[in-house]
Design a protein around this motif. Structure first.
Motif, PDB file in Angstrom:
ATOM      1  N   ASP A  10      96.217  55.922  15.006  1.00 53.37           N
ATOM      2  CA  ASP A  10      94.796  55.665  15.228  1.00 53.37           C
ATOM      3  C   ASP A  10      94.360  54.321  14.644  1.00 53.37           C
ATOM      4  N   TRP A  11      94.976  53.881  13.558  1.00 55.91           N
ATOM      5  CA  TRP A  11      94.600  52.625  12.916  1.00 55.91           C
ATOM      6  C   TRP A  11      94.957  51.414  13.772  1.00 55.91           C
ATOM      7  N   ARG A  12      95.892  51.579  14.718  1.00 49.15           N
ATOM      8  CA  ARG A  12      96.339  50.439  15.527  1.00 49.15           C
ATOM      9  C   ARG A  12      95.255  49.952  16.472  1.00 49.15           C
ATOM     10  N   ARG A  13      94.246  50.756  16.744  1.00 42.32           N
ATOM     11  CA  ARG A  13      93.175  50.279  17.625  1.00 42.32           C
ATOM     12  C   ARG A  13      92.353  49.182  16.951  1.00 42.32           C
ATOM     13  N   HIS A  14      92.421  49.096  15.633  1.00 40.38           N
ATOM     14  CA  HIS A  14      91.726  48.039  14.897  1.00 40.38           C
ATOM     15  C   HIS A  14      92.575  46.775  14.779  1.00 40.38           C
ATOM     16  N   GLU A  15      93.811  46.849  15.226  1.00 42.53           N
ATOM     17  CA  GLU A  15      94.728  45.712  15.099  1.00 42.53           C
ATOM     18  C   GLU A  15      94.567  44.790  16.313  1.00 42.53           C
ATOM     19  N   THR A  16      93.421  44.125  16.380  1.00 36.04           N
ATOM     20  CA  THR A  16      93.126  43.223  17.483  1.00 36.04           C
ATOM     21  C   THR A  16      93.424  41.791  17.053  1.00 36.04           C
ATOM     22  N   PRO A  17      93.586  40.883  18.009  1.00 36.52           N
ATOM     23  CA  PRO A  17      93.807  39.481  17.628  1.00 36.52           C
ATOM     24  C   PRO A  17      92.653  38.916  16.791  1.00 36.52           C
ATOM     25  N   GLU A  18      91.444  39.377  17.059  1.00 35.28           N
ATOM     26  CA  GLU A  18      90.297  38.875  16.292  1.00 35.28           C
ATOM     27  C   GLU A  18      90.379  39.322  14.834  1.00 35.28           C
ATOM     28  N   ALA A  19      90.738  40.583  14.618  1.00 37.37           N
ATOM     29  CA  ALA A  19      90.837  41.098  13.246  1.00 37.37           C
ATOM     30  C   ALA A  19      91.988  40.439  12.494  1.00 37.37           C
ATOM     31  N   ILE A  20      93.113  40.254  13.175  1.00 33.23           N
ATOM     32  CA  ILE A  20      94.260  39.611  12.537  1.00 33.23           C
ATOM     33  C   ILE A  20      93.939  38.153  12.212  1.00 33.23           C
ATOM     34  N   GLY A  21      93.262  37.468  13.139  1.00 35.76           N
ATOM     35  CA  GLY A  21      92.876  36.084  12.904  1.00 35.76           C
ATOM     36  C   GLY A  21      91.908  35.938  11.748  1.00 35.76           C
ATOM     37  N   LEU A  22      90.952  36.877  11.646  1.00 37.53           N
ATOM     38  CA  LEU A  22      89.997  36.831  10.545  1.00 37.53           C
ATOM     39  C   LEU A  22      90.691  37.067   9.211  1.00 37.53           C
ATOM     40  N   ALA A  23      91.607  38.025   9.173  1.00 34.40           N
ATOM     41  CA  ALA A  23      92.365  38.274   7.939  1.00 34.40           C
ATOM     42  C   ALA A  23      93.173  37.035   7.549  1.00 34.40           C
ATOM     43  N   GLY A  24      93.748  36.367   8.541  1.00 35.34           N
ATOM     44  CA  GLY A  24      94.498  35.140   8.265  1.00 35.34           C
ATOM     45  C   GLY A  24      93.611  34.031   7.729  1.00 35.34           C
ATOM     46  N   LEU A  25      92.426  33.894   8.318  1.00 35.14           N
ATOM     47  CA  LEU A  25      91.499  32.863   7.854  1.00 35.14           C
ATOM     48  C   LEU A  25      91.062  33.120   6.413  1.00 35.14           C
ATOM     49  N   ILE A  26      90.782  34.375   6.111  1.00 34.62           N
ATOM     50  CA  ILE A  26      90.383  34.728   4.742  1.00 34.62           C
ATOM     51  C   ILE A  26      91.521  34.436   3.767  1.00 34.62           C
ATOM     52  N   ALA A  27      92.757  34.764   4.150  1.00 32.55           N
ATOM     53  CA  ALA A  27      93.905  34.499   3.279  1.00 32.55           C
ATOM     54  C   ALA A  27      94.100  33.003   3.060  1.00 32.55           C
ATOM     55  N   ILE A  28      93.903  32.211   4.108  1.00 36.24           N
ATOM     56  CA  ILE A  28      94.053  30.757   3.972  1.00 36.24           C
ATOM     57  C   ILE A  28      93.009  30.206   3.007  1.00 36.24           C
ATOM     58  N   VAL A  29      91.748  30.562   3.235  1.00 37.44           N
ATOM     59  CA  VAL A  29      90.660  30.023   2.417  1.00 37.44           C
ATOM     60  C   VAL A  29      90.814  30.450   0.957  1.00 37.44           C
ATOM     61  N   LEU A  30      91.043  31.742   0.728  1.00 43.98           N
ATOM     62  CA  LEU A  30      91.181  32.210  -0.647  1.00 43.98           C
ATOM     63  C   LEU A  30      92.431  31.641  -1.319  1.00 43.98           C
ATOM     64  N   GLY A  31      93.523  31.550  -0.599  1.00 48.80           N
ATOM     65  CA  GLY A  31      94.740  30.997  -1.183  1.00 48.80           C
ATOM     66  C   GLY A  31      94.576  29.549  -1.612  1.00 48.80           C
ATOM     67  N   VAL A  32      93.964  28.752  -0.744  1.00 44.59           N
ATOM     68  CA  VAL A  32      93.760  27.338  -1.074  1.00 44.59           C
ATOM     69  C   VAL A  32      92.763  27.183  -2.218  1.00 44.59           C
ATOM     70  N   LEU A  33      91.656  27.927  -2.171  1.00 47.01           N
ATOM     71  CA  LEU A  33      90.664  27.817  -3.249  1.00 47.01           C
ATOM     72  C   LEU A  33      91.233  28.251  -4.593  1.00 47.01           C
ATOM     73  N   LEU A  34      91.960  29.364  -4.605  1.00 42.30           N
ATOM     74  CA  LEU A  34      92.544  29.817  -5.865  1.00 42.30           C
ATOM     75  C   LEU A  34      93.620  28.857  -6.361  1.00 42.30           C
TER      76      LEU A  34
END
Length: 75
Positions: A10-34
């Motif tokens: 059931d959780w795979r329905r949330h695994e959309t390209p938009e959600a994955i892209g947003l998670a990637g963007l958050i990881a990039i921003v937080l990783g660089v800032l930290l």
């Protein structure tokens, strides 16, 4: 009549390209800032933490690439 959804997948329905892209963007921003914050702190294990945070940002880049591939294959 449709079959009930399996709760294990059931959780795979949330695994959309938009959600994955947003998670990637958050990881990039937080990783660089930290990494920048940790680089400005003068401690003995600062290079280790900078490396870890840059690694997190690189994982975010990988997630963004994965999202782009999924989005392109969906069209």
């Amino acid at each position: 009549m449709t079959e009930p959804e399996d709760p294990k997948t059931d959780w795979r329905r949330h695994e959309t390209p938009e959600a994955i892209g947003l998670a990637g963007l958050i990881a990039i921003v937080l990783g660089v800032l930290l990494a920048i914050v940790q680089a400005n702190i003068k401690s003995s294990d600062s290079p280790l933490w900078v490396t870890v945070f840059i690694g997190i940002a690189l994982i975010g880049v990988g997630l963004r690439i994965e999202a782009a591939i999924r989005d392109r294959s969906r069209r």
